[in-house]
Write a protein that holds these residues in place. Structure first.
Motif, PDB file in Angstrom:
ATOM      1  N   VAL A 315       0.799  -1.236   0.000  1.00 54.25           N
ATOM      2  CA  VAL A 315       0.000   0.000   0.000  1.00 54.25           C
ATOM      3  C   VAL A 315       0.827   1.280   0.000  1.00 54.25           C
ATOM      4  O   VAL A 315       0.250   2.374  -0.066  1.00 54.25           O
ATOM      5  N   TRP A 316       2.156   1.153   0.065  1.00 54.98           N
ATOM      6  CA  TRP A 316       2.913   2.390   0.195  1.00 54.98           C
ATOM      7  C   TRP A 316       2.749   3.326  -0.994  1.00 54.98           C
ATOM      8  O   TRP A 316       2.762   4.554  -0.822  1.00 54.98           O
ATOM      9  N   PRO A 317       2.571   2.833  -2.248  1.00 57.25           N
ATOM     10  CA  PRO A 317       2.325   3.803  -3.330  1.00 57.25           C
ATOM     11  C   PRO A 317       1.053   4.618  -3.107  1.00 57.25           C
ATOM     12  O   PRO A 317       1.024   5.824  -3.382  1.00 57.25           O
ATOM     13  N   ALA A 318      -0.006   3.953  -2.607  1.00 63.92           N
ATOM     14  CA  ALA A 318      -1.247   4.695  -2.337  1.00 63.92           C
ATOM     15  C   ALA A 318      -1.051   5.697  -1.209  1.00 63.92           C
ATOM     16  O   ALA A 318      -1.565   6.823  -1.261  1.00 63.92           O
ATOM     17  N   VAL A 319      -0.295   5.297  -0.182  1.00 64.49           N
ATOM     18  CA  VAL A 319      -0.010   6.216   0.936  1.00 64.49           C
ATOM     19  C   VAL A 319       0.791   7.414   0.447  1.00 64.49           C
ATOM     20  O   VAL A 319       0.497   8.573   0.798  1.00 64.49           O
ATOM     21  N   LEU A 320       1.796   7.165  -0.364  1.00 64.73           N
ATOM     22  CA  LEU A 320       2.614   8.254  -0.909  1.00 64.73           C
ATOM     23  C   LEU A 320       1.760   9.189  -1.755  1.00 64.73           C
ATOM     24  O   LEU A 320       1.854  10.417  -1.632  1.00 64.73           O
ATOM     25  N   ALA A 321       0.916   8.612  -2.616  1.00 65.49           N
ATOM     26  CA  ALA A 321       0.087   9.433  -3.494  1.00 65.49           C
ATOM     27  C   ALA A 321      -0.866  10.305  -2.695  1.00 65.49           C
ATOM     28  O   ALA A 321      -1.002  11.510  -2.952  1.00 65.49           O
ATOM     29  N   VAL A 755      -1.758  20.163 -10.041  1.00 69.74           N
ATOM     30  CA  VAL A 755      -0.652  19.532  -9.318  1.00 69.74           C
ATOM     31  C   VAL A 755      -1.018  18.108  -8.912  1.00 69.74           C
ATOM     32  O   VAL A 755      -0.211  17.173  -9.052  1.00 69.74           O
ATOM     33  N   CYS A 756      -2.245  17.930  -8.410  1.00 68.51           N
ATOM     34  CA  CYS A 756      -2.696  16.584  -8.023  1.00 68.51           C
ATOM     35  C   CYS A 756      -2.664  15.639  -9.215  1.00 68.51           C
ATOM     36  O   CYS A 756      -2.218  14.488  -9.103  1.00 68.51           O
ATOM     37  N   TYR A 757      -3.149  16.125 -10.330  1.00 67.39           N
ATOM     38  CA  TYR A 757      -3.181  15.269 -11.526  1.00 67.39           C
ATOM     39  C   TYR A 757      -1.775  14.846 -11.932  1.00 67.39           C
ATOM     40  O   TYR A 757      -1.510  13.660 -12.191  1.00 67.39           O
ATOM     41  N   LEU A 758      -0.855  15.773 -11.985  1.00 67.48           N
ATOM     42  CA  LEU A 758       0.510  15.442 -12.402  1.00 67.48           C
ATOM     43  C   LEU A 758       1.180  14.486 -11.408  1.00 67.48           C
ATOM     44  O   LEU A 758       1.923  13.576 -11.802  1.00 67.48           O
ATOM     45  N   LEU A 759       0.920  14.683 -10.126  1.00 64.43           N
ATOM     46  CA  LEU A 759       1.472  13.762  -9.127  1.00 64.43           C
ATOM     47  C   LEU A 759       0.932  12.344  -9.314  1.00 64.43           C
ATOM     48  O   LEU A 759       1.688  11.358  -9.269  1.00 64.43           O
ATOM     49  N   HIS A 766       0.419   6.559 -15.585  1.00 67.71           N
ATOM     50  CA  HIS A 766      -0.725   6.420 -16.484  1.00 67.71           C
ATOM     51  C   HIS A 766      -1.454   7.760 -16.531  1.00 67.71           C
ATOM     52  O   HIS A 766      -1.573   8.454 -15.526  1.00 67.71           O
ATOM     53  N   TRP A 767      -1.959   8.111 -17.733  1.00 64.77           N
ATOM     54  CA  TRP A 767      -2.646   9.387 -17.870  1.00 64.77           C
ATOM     55  C   TRP A 767      -4.140   9.297 -17.556  1.00 64.77           C
ATOM     56  O   TRP A 767      -4.769  10.292 -17.251  1.00 64.77           O
ATOM     57  N   GLY A 768      -4.716   8.096 -17.635  1.00 67.60           N
ATOM     58  CA  GLY A 768      -6.157   7.962 -17.507  1.00 67.60           C
ATOM     59  C   GLY A 768      -6.660   7.746 -16.101  1.00 67.60           C
ATOM     60  O   GLY A 768      -7.659   8.365 -15.696  1.00 67.60           O
ATOM     61  N   TYR A 769      -6.004   6.864 -15.331  1.00 66.28           N
ATOM     62  CA  TYR A 769      -6.485   6.563 -13.982  1.00 66.28           C
ATOM     63  C   TYR A 769      -6.567   7.808 -13.086  1.00 66.28           C
ATOM     64  O   TYR A 769      -7.524   7.949 -12.305  1.00 66.28           O
ATOM     65  N   PRO A 770      -5.600   8.720 -13.138  1.00 70.28           N
ATOM     66  CA  PRO A 770      -5.732   9.932 -12.313  1.00 70.28           C
ATOM     67  C   PRO A 770      -6.997  10.735 -12.619  1.00 70.28           C
ATOM     68  O   PRO A 770      -7.568  11.362 -11.730  1.00 70.28           O
TER      69      PRO A 770
END
Length: 927
Positions: A315-321, A755-759, A766-770
């Motif tokens: 889960v660390w990628p989700a926590v970082l995001a 900024v949120c989108y680019l992060l 991926h460009w779509g999931y954000p």
């Protein structure tokens, strides 16, 4: 004579402590407090200004020290000496002249010719004229004494004449520390300075009580929120050890928030503490996500260490995001330069520091603690077993199973929230008032009132008001109920204003007290009244709700006519507004005597306009000569007529003027023309300007008030021809600040979303999931608006059960909640999208992948949302001093998160399933 001043004004430098010096009980020393101003200024003010953090102490009431030269005009005329000649002789004598320096042997000497008077008696020796052996000195034609100027301000506390002192703080200083140090100094000043002189000083009022109570409210709400969040955690986890692991980060993150504020040079205030309180619930999110995943691994049979490592790795990628999106949305706030930017940045820094450290706690402290003490049978592993969880999962499965249901769900939710936003978004306010139960009430007289007349009115008002001030036993004399009981009465009187600072005994009666003061003032013919509450956010003149109408032009009569029309129209359009004119008189009604010299005649007599004007000034109200240094103070030297001031208009015509042909009356040298004019000319951007300040009733938001002023006041009067076409009108004040700051906030929203989108693009590659994740942002914002409307709707019904009505304005600090939502509402969708994406990569079909993602992530979503909600609830629902400053912000965030939780398990799965199925069809088509 007061010298011109250039002052940098700031609402943070409002006077915040009010003290008064009065004669001791019974006035055993027989003091006239009007002449104690200099003593207080010399002996008390200076010592008070040494207190750390004090910018200055303003002294009001009484008269200043003055050297007075009472001259006999007939003696001057007999010696052919003019008033200007006296002035010039004194100035020529009263100066030190530098002679440079010189070297003599090993020494260097400075050279100075000394001429300044070292005592008042030295003035008598000034030589005015010399004719042969005949010398005329100032002592030959005048009496000289150190006295006091004419009293131009009266001060009273309750029924006692006083000298008032008002304390202002330095920017960045702590008012609580200043008050503590000032109160520690007070007994010493009384014992060593004032009591030996027959006086005593006391604190009459201060803003620090409100600030202290507000800070105490925040600490209380913070503690209650933390306890409620911990209880909710335990109910979910059903394990003491798991709960301790989850909440261990709360004190760490709180300390990090304080460190962050200190690092950026911020002070601890009500707003920054509210930011820390908001962060408490939010800091648990990361710990909950990591701990829940570790517990799930542990219940699956993994060892403590393996569960900790695998759980945090997953889960660390989700926590970082989620952490970076929350923090980065605040970066643009630091660049808001408007006044409100200071308040925004305090909250932003506190939350950002706490959230950043919460991520470190979640990926370092929580796994380490879980590897040591988390039991295998932790209740945190029980997912999707409760009735709520089963119901939510069943609803989600039903929605995503059929395409038409998915579309219907998305359209219904988006449409309902869209309609709610359109229908329920209230007009905007500027900033919360931060109001104390203290009124600043003014009675503004017509032009031409003198201090004696206004002082008599003050005596009448004070006698009436004192009937409502409790005595030492707490009893009040009046029993008619016409006015609320008054805790104290602080009154000051000048020729332009009678001002009262007072508080009701019962804080809830502040509105009634202001209305009673206004009615009492307006009962006098021609008087105008203006009352506002004290504020810790802005100036004490209604600054956060003021609509300033600036009327500029070249002709004062035309400006005043338009201003009078606007003043009257504003009182008609609004129901009981507070309206103030600057300057306070809107007519050319100030009586004026124009002295129009016969220039040819006075030139024939050896005079000019300057000589004559100065002589008339000296013979009427006194004329400034020079400055005398008394100890370390400058004391004005004034020239007066020994016969006293004229008290009739006709006496002005008979004033004696010394000429080369002897003493002649003014009427022989000039025409004396009675007329009217103004006593104040106000300029704004170098243009003659009158400002009408309109404060709408509390029920009318500032934005709606501005619309009504433009439509029903200005446009209406222009159509009626009451505003001359040559005049320029401009709207300024809080309304102008609202527009500018709101535009700055809007641009920050756009930047924050970008900024949120680019992060998210960088993290998900991926460009779509954000884009899917960010669809929850407008839904969360809409939920915040609907929630705020619900809060105000319920708050309006509270009087039905005996409670005080609650109404939260839609101010700029409340709007900051939308910016916080941009970074926080994406946290739960990140968990769903990240898990569904991993499931698809593992070979699941779209519907199964989404169902599993919701099932696995439902528990942490519920836990994070509900713990944050309970952490914020005390800030939103509990009353207390200062809660109006941050209640709206808390409501927007809390309700936004709750609505987002609902859309995360309905709207988002419907959209995510459709997108994943579209991707499946594309892959199949390619293969």
């Amino acid at each position: 004579m007061n010298e011109p001043e250039v002052v940098a004004a700031s609402f943070s430098q409002n006077s915040f402590m009010y003290l008064s010096v009065a004669a001791e009980a019974g006035n055993p020393a027989g003091l006239d407090m009007a002449f104690m101003r200099d003593f207080v200024d010399d002996e008390v003010r200076r010592r008070m200004e040494r207190v750390k953090g004090v910018a200055d102490v303003q002294v009001g009431g009484g008269a200043e020290r003055q050297v007075q030269i009472h001259i006999d005009p007939s003696k001057l005329a007999a010696r052919n000496i003019s008033m200007t000649g006296v002035r010039d002789a004194i100035r020529a004598r009263n100066q030190d002249i530098s002679g440079g320096d010189m070297d003599a042997g090993k020494r260097r000497y400075l050279v100075r010719t000394v001429g300044r008077f070292d005592n008042v008696s030295g003035l008598a020796n000034v030589v005015l004229s010399r004719r042969g052996d005949s010398v005329t000195t100032l002592g030959d034609v005048a009496d000289i004494q150190l006295d006091h100027a004419e009293v131009r301000e009266l001060g009273f506390f309750n029924d006692q004449p006083v000298v008032n002192l008002q304390v202002r703080r330095q920017p960045g200083s702590n008012v609580i520390d200043i008050k503590r140090d000032m109160l520690a100094l007070l007994p010493e000043l009384n014992a060593t300075v004032l009591e030996p002189a027959g006086m005593r000083m006391r604190l009459t009022s201060d803003d620090v009580r409100y600030v202290s109570a507000s800070i105490a409210s925040v600490y209380r709400n913070l503690a209650i929120g933390g306890v409620l969040a911990a209880i909710v955690m335990f109910l979910f986890l059903r394990s003491v050890y798991a709960t301790l692991i989850a909440i261990v980060g709360i004190p760490i993150c709180a300390i990090a928030a304080f460190i962050g504020l200190a690092a950026f040079g911020r002070t601890i205030n009500v707003i920054s503490l509210a930011g820390i309180a908001f962060a408490i619930g939010m800091t648990l999110d990361n710990s909950i996500v990591v701990l829940e995943n570790i517990a799930r691994k542990r219940s699956g049979g993994a060892s403590r260490w393996q569960a900790a490592v695998d759980g945090v790795r997953e889960v660390w990628p989700a926590v970082l995001a989620s952490t970076l999106t929350t923090v980065m949305v605040f970066a643009p706030v630091l660049f808001i330069t408007q006044k409100a930017g200071q308040l925004f940045s305090d909250i932003s820094i506190a939350i950002s520091a706490a959230i950043l450290v919460s991520m470190l706690v979640a990926i370092m402290v929580v796994p380490t603690a879980a590897a040591r003490i988390l039991p295998r049978d932790s209740g945190a592993a029980e997912t999707a077993n409760g009735p709520v969880s089963r119901g939510v999962l069943a609803l989600c499965a039903w929605i995503i199973a059929v395409r038409s249901r998915r579309y219907l769900t998305m359209v219904s939710i988006a449409g309902a929230l869209g309609v709610g936003v359109f229908a329920l978004t209230p007009p905007a306010e500027y900033l919360p008032d931060g109001e104390e139960a203290k009124t600043f009430s003014s009675m503004l007289p017509p032009a031409g009132y003198n201090l004696t007349e206004l002082g008599d009115i003050a005596d009448e008002l004070r006698e009436r008001f004192m009937r409502y001030v409790p005595d030492d036993n707490g009893d009040i004399e009046a029993d008619d109920g016409a006015m609320p009981a008054i805790a104290y009465l602080n009154m000051s009187v000048t020729t332009n204003e009678l001002r009262v600072i007072a508080e009701p005994v019962n804080d809830h009666e502040i509105g009634a007290l202001m209305a009673a003061f206004n009615d009492s003032f307006e009962a006098y013919p021609g008087m105008r009244a203006f009352s506002t509450k004290g504020s810790i956010i802005s100036s004490n003149d209604g600054g956060t709700r003021a609509i300033n109408i600036d009327i500029s032009g070249a002709d004062l009569a035309t400006i005043y006519a338009a201003a009078e029309a606007i003043y009257a129209r504003a009182n008609t359009v609004f129901d009981n507004p507070q309206v103030l004119a600057e300057p306070s008189t809107l007519t050319l009604g100030q009586p004026l005597l124009r002295i129009e010299p016969d220039h040819a005649r006075i030139a024939e007599l050896g005079l000019d306009a300057s000589d004559m004007g100065y002589a008339i000034a000296a013979l009427t109200d006194g004329a400034y000569v020079d400055e005398y240094f008394f100890s370390d103070d400058k004391v004005d030297i004034y020239l007066y007529d020994a016969a006293g001031k004229p008290d009739t208009v006709d006496a002005i015509s008979r004033l004696p003027i010394a000429t080369s042909e002897g003493v002649l009356p003014v009427i022989a040298l000039a025409d004396v023309v009675p007329t009217v004019d103004t006593d104040v000319i106000r300029r704004l951007d170098s243009r003659r300007t009158v400002t009408i300040r309109v404060i709408p009733p509390a029920a009318i938001p500032l934005e709606a008030g501005v619309d009504r002023v433009n439509r029903d006041v200005i446009d209406h009067l222009r159509e009626q021809g009451a505003i001359d076409a040559s005049l320029a009108l401009d709207i300024s004040g809080a309304s102008d600040e609202l527009e500018v700051t709101r535009d700055a906030l809007l641009s920050n929203y756009v930047v924050a979303v970008g900024v949120c989108y680019l992060l998210l693009v960088a993290i998900f590659s991926h460009w779509g999931y954000p884009l899917l994740i960010l669809t929850t942002v407008p839904l969360g914002i809409a939920g915040g608006v609907v929630g705020l409307a619900m809060l105000n709707g319920v708050g309006a019904l509270l009087p039905l059960i005996g409670l005080t009505a609650l109404s939260q304005p839609f101010d700029l600090i409340t709007m900051l909640g939308f910016l916080i939502l941009v970074g926080t509402v994406v946290n739960n969708p990140i968990l769903i999208v990240e898990r569904a994406r991993a499931n698809v990569a593992a070979g699941m079909v779209a519907i199964e992948a989404v169902q599993d993602a919701v099932a696995v992530r439902l528990r942490p979503i519920l836990m994070t949302t509900i713990t944050t909600t309970f952490g914020l609830a005390p800030l939103v629902f509990l009353p207390g001093a200062g809660t109006e400053l941050y209640r709206g912000l808390g409501a927007i965030v809390m309700f936004g998160l709750l609505f987002t939780m609902a859309t995360t398990v309905t709207f988002l799965p419907a959209m995510l399933t459709g997108v994943l199925q579209f991707s499946e069809r594309r892959r199949e088509a390619r293969s």
